[in-house]
Design a protein around this motif. Structure first.
Motif, mmCIF file in Angstrom:
data_model
loop_
_atom_site.group_PDB
_atom_site.id
_atom_site.type_symbol
_atom_site.label_atom_id
_atom_site.label_comp_id
_atom_site.label_asym_id
_atom_site.label_seq_id
_atom_site.Cartn_x
_atom_site.Cartn_y
_atom_site.Cartn_z
ATOM 1 N N PHE A 172 0.819 -1.213 0.000
ATOM 2 C CA PHE A 172 0.000 0.000 0.000
ATOM 3 C C PHE A 172 0.854 1.266 0.000
ATOM 4 N N PHE A 173 2.191 1.150 -0.045
ATOM 5 C CA PHE A 173 3.073 2.313 -0.091
ATOM 6 C C PHE A 173 3.665 2.480 -1.490
ATOM 7 N N VAL A 174 3.866 3.729 -1.876
ATOM 8 C CA VAL A 174 4.526 4.040 -3.148
ATOM 9 C C VAL A 174 6.032 3.948 -2.896
ATOM 10 N N ALA A 175 6.624 2.822 -3.271
ATOM 11 C CA ALA A 175 8.027 2.552 -2.945
ATOM 12 C C ALA A 175 8.955 3.428 -3.778
ATOM 13 N N PRO A 176 9.917 4.101 -3.149
ATOM 14 C CA PRO A 176 10.894 4.890 -3.922
ATOM 15 C C PRO A 176 11.632 4.000 -4.920
ATOM 16 N N PRO A 177 11.893 4.494 -6.128
ATOM 17 C CA PRO A 177 12.569 3.676 -7.137
ATOM 18 C C PRO A 177 14.085 3.719 -6.986
ATOM 19 N N LEU A 178 14.739 2.728 -7.561
ATOM 20 C CA LEU A 178 16.194 2.709 -7.631
ATOM 21 C C LEU A 178 16.657 3.479 -8.869
ATOM 22 N N PRO A 179 17.890 3.966 -8.860
ATOM 23 C CA PRO A 179 18.416 4.565 -10.096
ATOM 24 C C PRO A 179 18.525 3.509 -11.180
ATOM 25 N N GLU A 180 18.564 3.935 -12.413
ATOM 26 C CA GLU A 180 18.562 3.016 -13.539
ATOM 27 C C GLU A 180 19.775 2.091 -13.507
ATOM 28 N N LYS A 181 19.553 0.847 -13.939
ATOM 29 C CA LYS A 181 20.630 -0.133 -13.959
ATOM 30 C C LYS A 181 21.571 0.115 -15.132
ATOM 31 N N ARG A 182 21.006 0.565 -16.240
ATOM 32 C CA ARG A 182 21.794 0.938 -17.422
ATOM 33 C C ARG A 182 21.282 2.274 -17.932
ATOM 34 N N ALA A 183 22.205 3.083 -18.441
ATOM 35 C CA ALA A 183 21.854 4.447 -18.831
ATOM 36 C C ALA A 183 20.832 4.461 -19.962
ATOM 37 N N GLU A 184 19.798 5.275 -19.802
ATOM 38 C CA GLU A 184 18.785 5.479 -20.821
ATOM 39 C C GLU A 184 18.612 6.967 -21.073
ATOM 40 N N PHE A 185 18.015 7.309 -22.214
ATOM 41 C CA PHE A 185 17.790 8.695 -22.611
ATOM 42 C C PHE A 185 19.102 9.487 -22.606
ATOM 43 N N VAL A 186 20.164 8.878 -23.135
ATOM 44 C CA VAL A 186 21.467 9.535 -23.128
ATOM 45 C C VAL A 186 21.711 10.222 -24.461
ATOM 46 N N TRP A 187 22.400 11.345 -24.437
ATOM 47 C CA TRP A 187 22.815 11.985 -25.678
ATOM 48 C C TRP A 187 24.065 11.272 -26.170
ATOM 49 N N HIS A 188 24.382 11.378 -27.464
ATOM 50 C CA HIS A 188 25.283 10.417 -28.106
ATOM 51 C C HIS A 188 26.712 10.450 -27.585
ATOM 52 N N LYS A 189 27.153 11.559 -26.973
ATOM 53 C CA LYS A 189 28.523 11.618 -26.464
ATOM 54 C C LYS A 189 28.660 11.023 -25.059
ATOM 55 N N LEU A 190 27.537 10.683 -24.452
ATOM 56 C CA LEU A 190 27.565 10.141 -23.094
ATOM 57 C C LEU A 190 27.618 8.624 -23.154
ATOM 58 N N SER A 191 28.506 8.038 -22.350
ATOM 59 C CA SER A 191 28.669 6.590 -22.361
ATOM 60 C C SER A 191 27.454 5.901 -21.748
ATOM 61 N N ALA A 192 27.004 4.820 -22.394
ATOM 62 C CA ALA A 192 25.906 4.000 -21.857
ATOM 63 C C ALA A 192 26.435 2.774 -21.117
ATOM 64 N N ASP A 193 27.746 2.698 -20.934
ATOM 65 C CA ASP A 193 28.373 1.578 -20.242
ATOM 66 C C ASP A 193 28.106 1.699 -18.749
ATOM 67 N N LEU A 241 18.026 5.466 -0.459
ATOM 68 C CA LEU A 241 18.079 5.142 0.973
ATOM 69 C C LEU A 241 17.523 6.286 1.817
ATOM 70 N N LEU A 242 17.811 7.524 1.435
ATOM 71 C CA LEU A 242 17.306 8.662 2.200
ATOM 72 C C LEU A 242 15.787 8.757 2.087
ATOM 73 N N ARG A 243 15.250 8.454 0.913
ATOM 74 C CA ARG A 243 13.787 8.483 0.757
ATOM 75 C C ARG A 243 13.131 7.393 1.590
ATOM 76 N N VAL A 244 13.697 6.187 1.558
ATOM 77 C CA VAL A 244 13.125 5.088 2.348
ATOM 78 C C VAL A 244 13.246 5.397 3.841
ATOM 79 N N ALA A 245 14.411 5.912 4.259
ATOM 80 C CA ALA A 245 14.644 6.176 5.679
ATOM 81 C C ALA A 245 13.814 7.338 6.206
ATOM 82 N N SER A 246 13.286 8.185 5.323
ATOM 83 C CA SER A 246 12.442 9.296 5.754
ATOM 84 C C SER A 246 10.953 8.994 5.558
ATOM 85 N N HIS A 247 10.644 7.834 4.964
ATOM 86 C CA HIS A 247 9.241 7.466 4.732
ATOM 87 C C HIS A 247 8.585 7.103 6.060
#
Length: 425
Positions: free
Chosen positions: A98-119, A137-143
């Protein structure tokens, strides 16, 4: 628009009686300082014995009281892989649906411009992920609901054995079948309107943020090209200064300003990535919102199914007790073919139906309580999320606009300096 009328349909819920929580009515972030201090690349064997390279992150925690009092307390520290963060979040989602769980950062880069590495092993990407994991962690710890979970505390403070502890909770048994949840979406009859509106809003939020991120990536590509082409000015002015005696110093100075302008774009766009990451967080939050809405649909569907089962059993008992059996029902056809049941058989069936009805009534009571708990707690947390989202996105967009203004001012200053160089010739 978000469903404001949901306030009338669901009130804020009370805390559950889970044995997984500690220090009720407290906030972990008030008692503990948390940071993801650094990232480190390591090598080792995976589950099937193959060599792999991976990144681990150092989580440091210390008592907030010690920090407030100025005591130099060494932090407690643990190393965690990204997959362990994923396990923690999966546990939180299934334990607190019933809680809106904070998301994790992306596992692989998305929406990158072409000079930015997707590695995903690129140092800049790893650093942005480190910041994203700390933010998670800060979002979860303050929830107000998630922060008091014992498994979260063990994740932050115990190097070993926390995985065993999380699996011992049996959280995986709470996972709903995807097919079952998908079926509930189309078969539920009376979902609450506020959750229907919220699900629609989550899809719009995801659509708008993804479009914004794509537009930003295209703009970044073009801005990068514009800045870099100014390096041609610098090269031409510098070469030209070598053949001019009177204008040489001014041209060389102008070339230097153009070179500095062209080189500045790398740092500018790296800073811009941090604002893009904030938008990506809310892109992922959209899916977390939908997960809460899907759970509501499932709890409502289970209640409706249990209610239909109870009505059916009561109808069977009434027909058996009165002898008024529908002619075209299965029971009516068998009575026509084989005659009425003996009184003893009828009494046994009545007793059995009474027991089944009692079980069905208990099931409806349980499903009603589950539905009401989810509605109350979920809507209260959605309203909390809405306030947080409005504040965060407003600050991020304002900061992004301010960065763009500063970038333009720097460009104007470069051309003003170049003009001064020309005036001195």
């Amino acid at each position: 628009m978000m469903a404001e009328n949901g306030k009338d349909e669901a009130a804020a819920g009370s805390d559950g009686e889970s044995s997984l929580t500690v220090e009720r009515d407290s906030n972990l972030l008030r008692r503990m300082e948390i940071c993801v201090a650094e990232a480190e690349k390591r090598s080792g064997k995976n589950a099937i014995g193959m060599q792999e390279t991976f990144t681990v992150y150092l989580i440091e925690t210390r008592s907030a009281d010690a920090a407030a009092e100025g005591r130099a307390q060494p932090p407690d520290s643990v190393w965690r892989r990204y997959s362990e963060f994923e396990l923690l979040r999966a546990y939180l989602i299934l334990t607190y649906p019933f809680f809106v769980a904070p998301p994790l950062p992306e596992k692989r880069a998305e929406f990158v411009w072409h000079k930015l590495s997707a590695d995903n092993m690129d140092p800049d990407f790893v650093e942005r992920r480190r910041i994203g994991l700390e933010n998670f962690l800060l979002r979860v710890a303050s929830h107000p609901g998630l922060s008091n979970d014992k498994i979260l505390y063990r994740f932050l403070t115990e190097e070993a054995c926390w995985k065993e502890a999380v699996y011992e909770t049996g959280f995986q048994d709470k996972a709903d079948s995807r097919l079952r949840a998908f079926g509930a979406t189309f078969r539920v009859r009376s979902p609450q309107k506020c959750f229907i509106d919220m699900k629609q809003y989550s899809e719009e939020l995801q659509s708008h943020t993804s479009q914004l991120l794509r537009a930003r990536a295209r703009v970044a590509d073009r801005v990068y090209a514009v800045y870099k082409v100014h390096g041609n000015y610098g090269r031409v002015f510098s070469e030209w200064s070598g053949v001019e005696k009177v204008m040489g110093d001014g041209l060389q100075s102008a070339g230097h300003h153009m070179d500095s302008y062209a080189a500045s774009i790398d740092e500018i766009l790296e800073e811009e990535e941090h604002y893009a990451d904030q938008l990506k967080e809310y892109l992922c939050y959209a899916e977390a919102l939908r997960a809460v809405c899907r759970k509501h649909e499932l709890t409502q569907f289970e209640l409706e199914t249990a209610s239909q089962d109870l009505v059916s059993k009561k109808q069977q008992r009434d027909e058996l007790a009165t002898g008024m059996v529908r002619t075209f029902s299965f029971k009516g056809v068998t009575n026509k073919l084989f005659g009425q049941e003996a009184p003893e058989q009828r009494e046994a069936r009545l007793t059995m139906l009474d027991e089944l009805i009692a079980e069905a009534e208990d099931s409806v009571t349980v499903k009603t309580a589950e539905r009401e708990e989810h509605v109350q707690k979920a809507w209260a947390d959605i309203l909390r999320f809405k306030e947080e989202k409005d504040r965060d996105l407003r600050e991020a967009l304002l900061s992004y606009a301010a960065m763009q203004i500063n970038m333009c001012k720097k460009g104007m200053q470069v051309w003003s300096n170049t003009r001064e160089s020309f005036l001195k010739m």
